[in-house]
Design an enzyme around this catalytic site. Sequence first.
Site, short mmCIF file in Angstrom:
data_model
loop_
_atom_site.label_atom_id
_atom_site.label_comp_id
_atom_site.label_asym_id
_atom_site.label_seq_id
_atom_site.Cartn_x
_atom_site.Cartn_y
_atom_site.Cartn_z
N HIS A 1 4.87 4.47 2.50
CA HIS A 1 4.67 3.20 1.81
C HIS A 1 4.55 2.08 2.83
O HIS A 1 5.24 2.08 3.84
CB HIS A 1 5.86 2.91 0.90
N VAL A 2 3.67 1.11 2.54
CA VAL A 2 3.46 0.01 3.48
C VAL A 2 3.90 -1.30 2.82
O VAL A 2 3.51 -1.60 1.68
CB VAL A 2 1.98 -0.08 3.91
N GLY B 1 0.81 -1.21 0.00
CA GLY B 1 0.00 0.00 0.00
C GLY B 1 0.84 1.25 0.00
O GLY B 1 2.02 1.25 0.35
N ASP C 1 -8.91 10.98 10.72
CA ASP C 1 -8.92 10.61 9.31
C ASP C 1 -9.56 9.23 9.13
O ASP C 1 -9.01 8.38 8.43
CB ASP C 1 -7.48 10.64 8.77
N LYS D 1 5.79 0.28 7.76
CA LYS D 1 5.43 1.53 7.10
C LYS D 1 6.65 2.44 7.07
O LYS D 1 7.20 2.79 8.12
CB LYS D 1 4.27 2.22 7.83
N GLY E 1 0.09 4.92 1.41
CA GLY E 1 -0.94 5.65 2.16
C GLY E 1 -0.65 7.11 2.30
O GLY E 1 0.16 7.68 1.56
N THR E 2 -1.31 7.69 3.25
CA THR E 2 -1.22 9.12 3.45
C THR E 2 0.18 9.55 3.87
O THR E 2 0.63 10.63 3.54
CB THR E 2 -2.23 9.55 4.53
N TYR E 3 0.86 8.69 4.60
CA TYR E 3 2.15 9.13 5.15
C TYR E 3 3.35 8.33 4.66
O TYR E 3 4.46 8.57 5.10
CB TYR E 3 2.10 9.08 6.69
P1 AMP Z 1 -1.88 3.89 5.26
O1 AMP Z 1 -0.52 4.44 5.12
O2 AMP Z 1 -2.18 3.45 6.66
O3 AMP Z 1 -2.95 4.77 4.69
O4 AMP Z 1 -1.93 2.53 4.43
C1 AMP Z 1 -1.74 2.42 3.06
C2 AMP Z 1 -2.25 1.09 2.61
O5 AMP Z 1 -1.56 0.05 3.33
C3 AMP Z 1 -3.74 0.88 2.84
O6 AMP Z 1 -4.32 0.23 1.73
C4 AMP Z 1 -3.81 0.00 4.04
O7 AMP Z 1 -4.92 -0.84 3.99
C5 AMP Z 1 -2.49 -0.79 3.99
N1 AMP Z 1 -2.08 -1.01 5.38
C6 AMP Z 1 -1.88 -0.07 6.33
N2 AMP Z 1 -1.57 -0.62 7.51
C7 AMP Z 1 -1.59 -1.98 7.31
C8 AMP Z 1 -1.39 -3.12 8.16
N3 AMP Z 1 -1.12 -2.98 9.46
N4 AMP Z 1 -1.53 -4.34 7.61
C9 AMP Z 1 -1.81 -4.47 6.30
N5 AMP Z 1 -2.02 -3.45 5.46
C10 AMP Z 1 -1.91 -2.22 5.95
#
Ligand code: AMP
Length: 430
Positions: A34-35, A28, A153, A54, A30-32
């Site tokens: 890469h995951v 993913g 958020d 993250k 996300g807002t802040y």
């Molecule tokens: P975020 O930075 O939290 O907005 O996440 C970006 C993407 O990564 C989103 O699609 C989330 O669903 C995925 N993601 C965030 N945290 C997790 C986690 N703990 N486990 C699996 N996927 C995650």
Amino acid sequence: MDFEYKQKTNAERAKVEDLFDYEGCKVGRGTYGHVYKGKRKNRLNTDGREYALKQIEGTGISMSACREIALLRELKHPNVISLQKVFLSHTDRKVWLLFDYAEHDLWHIIKFHRSAKANKKQIDVPKNMVKSLLFQILDGIHYLHANWVLHRDLKPANILVMGEGEERGRVKIADMGFARLFNSPLKPLADLDPVVVTFWYRAPELLLGARHYTKAIDIWAIGCIFAELLTYEPIFHCRQEDIKTSNPYHHDQLDRIFNVMGFPQDKDWEDIRKMPEHGTLTKDFKRSNYVNCNLVKYMEKHKVKPDSKQFHLLQKLLTMDPTKRITSELAMKDPYFLEDPLPSQDVFEGKNIPYPKREFLTDDDDDKADTGASKAGGADQSSGHNQPPAKRVRVMPPSTHIHNVQAQQALQFSSSNIQTSTSSTYTSRF
Ligand code: AMP
């Protein structure tokens, strides 16, 4: 610092890349940052457990952000994602956060149902699934609010659901408190990608210029998510293209809310006249344009009956006046949750999980996101892309009064770990 001591601590300092396999496993953006999905490296990987790593966008981190992250590490509740560890990479000044891995999230789950509905495909899910999801979201938010942590958020992509394993089918609220933490960008705004913000879950008082985030703002977002779970459509869906402003007032988003809810009556929201943008509102909107609009009509179109308990609770969550909006504590005691079928811990109730696992993203996917391929909005939200639409928040953040758990607590910060001495106690209803 003593040279030998420095050498010794450097050698001991745990690096993400030494501890985890995650390359090629981006799930993913996300807002802040890469995951990545990560597993501990060979000999460390005794239980096969999966983690989400993250990598925070930009470099470096302020002392106040360190303190805030340390406090987030204190939060312990079954419905709040647990921040396990913080890594600072000294070579490239990158910050990494280590979380439990959740295989699903509501953005993907809703998208799956929406496309099944479009293809007239029946998906077999437990009758109480939406109820269980909502109850656990409220439980997690109640814990955060009780500890004076506001999420700020909430949206389907931030509501994770655990896949197979010990915590199967358990909701985990993610990204809490980060809106405040990382809202002031580490890079100048001009250096960031074109920014798109989802306003769909934003409470009307914020759109009218409210200067403080409150618990009621999180509750509105939960109402929006509940409606979306019942209909598979974002209730306040609004075109996204023109949201690139530092002004919280957003005409189209307010218009969408009024089209569903009707224009607020003075008696229903007395303090609306005190809102900073009330003047603009009266200039831009005519009450008479919305006389036939109300939530009953909207939900009836989606086959949700106005005399049902679920509708009554939805109405309490989506109350325009923030002072009259229900609290998470009261919402959890709502008759909806006392009526059969009762909510359960495993939202899938031991049944087969119909949703696919997360796919790995390539850098191409990232490029597409940067060039705006994922920004089209639309009820589908995806444009065939694997990612929800919102990126970084660029809207001027209202200032807040957020008093975190044990805010005065001493902080020990080391390069590989943040340790805090006590943990908050809270018993979930389950
Ligand atoms: P975020 O930075 O939290 O907005 O996440 C970006 C993407 O990564 C989103 O699609 C989330 O669903 C995925 N993601 C965030 N945290 C997790 C986690 N703990 N486990 C699996 N996927 C995650």
